[in-house]
Design a protein around this motif. Structure first.
Motif, PDB file in Angstrom:
ATOM      1  N   PRO A  78      36.790  10.173  65.166  1.00 40.47           N
ATOM      2  CA  PRO A  78      35.446   9.773  64.718  1.00 40.47           C
ATOM      3  C   PRO A  78      34.723  10.920  63.987  1.00 40.47           C
ATOM      4  O   PRO A  78      33.983  10.674  63.036  1.00 40.47           O
ATOM      5  CB  PRO A  78      34.721   9.392  66.002  1.00 40.47           C
ATOM      6  CG  PRO A  78      35.800   9.030  66.964  1.00 40.47           C
ATOM      7  CD  PRO A  78      36.969   9.897  66.596  1.00 40.47           C
ATOM      8  N   PHE A 115      33.223  10.648  60.269  1.00 41.09           N
ATOM      9  CA  PHE A 115      31.829  10.958  59.983  1.00 41.09           C
ATOM     10  C   PHE A 115      31.725  12.052  58.928  1.00 41.09           C
ATOM     11  O   PHE A 115      30.861  11.979  58.041  1.00 41.09           O
ATOM     12  CB  PHE A 115      31.105  11.384  61.277  1.00 41.09           C
ATOM     13  CG  PHE A 115      29.644  11.621  61.069  1.00 41.09           C
ATOM     14  CD1 PHE A 115      28.767  10.555  60.874  1.00 41.09           C
ATOM     15  CD2 PHE A 115      29.134  12.912  61.046  1.00 41.09           C
ATOM     16  CE1 PHE A 115      27.422  10.777  60.670  1.00 41.09           C
ATOM     17  CE2 PHE A 115      27.785  13.140  60.843  1.00 41.09           C
ATOM     18  CZ  PHE A 115      26.917  12.069  60.656  1.00 41.09           C
ATOM     19  N   THR A 126      29.898  11.733  55.393  1.00 42.48           N
ATOM     20  CA  THR A 126      28.878  12.714  55.000  1.00 42.48           C
ATOM     21  C   THR A 126      29.197  13.284  53.616  1.00 42.48           C
ATOM     22  O   THR A 126      28.303  13.443  52.776  1.00 42.48           O
ATOM     23  CB  THR A 126      28.795  13.850  56.039  1.00 42.48           C
ATOM     24  OG1 THR A 126      28.473  13.282  57.321  1.00 42.48           O
ATOM     25  CG2 THR A 126      27.740  14.864  55.662  1.00 42.48           C
TER      26      THR A 126
END
Length: 141
Positions: free
Chosen positions: A20, A24, A28
């Motif tokens: 995860p 992420f 980003t």
């Protein structure tokens, strides 16, 4: 002849499990890249708007200067035409009277007017060119 196709031999790697945190981080990066792209696009659009405004102002300045110059030439050449007309009339009159001194004086006047250029009264054309090249120069009409 065509070369035979080469067969690649190797191992198939198992799928990599993405954590995860990695997902992420990738998200980003995408968001940051899109934001940078939007910022650059906005800055470039602003630059284009400034250039378009600058172009409009400069074209208006050029047209105004052109109008003044045309008006100057019309007046200068009209004056010269009038001067030459009067001088030649006086030359004819002096010749008709047989007055060689007046004819010589009038002829000298004709030559003097012919030697001068309407542009001579404008000043140094190099200074005009420098003023045209200077974006901060203020033209007064």
């Amino acid at each position: 002849m065509a070369e035979p196709q080469k067969v690649h031999v190797g191992k198939v790697l198992p799928p990599r499990i993405v954590s995860p945190i990695d997902g992420f981080a990738a998200l980003t990066q995408i968001v940051d890249a899109v934001q940078d792209c939007v910022k650059v696009h906005t800055v470039e659009r602003t630059k284009q708007a400034h250039l378009a405004a600058y172009e409009t102002v400069e074209v208006a300045r050029i047209k105004a200067a052109e109008s003044v110059l045309k008006n100057y030439f019309e007046q200068a050449f009209a004056e010269r035409r009038s001067n030459f007309g009067e001088l030649f009339d006086r030359l004819d009159a002096a010749l008709d009277k047989g007055d060689s001194q007046v004819a010589q004086a009038v002829l000298n006047g004709i030559v003097d007017v012919a030697r001068t250029s309407p542009l001579a009264n404008l000043g140094d054309l190099g200074q005009i060119r420098a003023a045209l090249d200077d974006p901060d120069h203020v033209w007064e009409f």
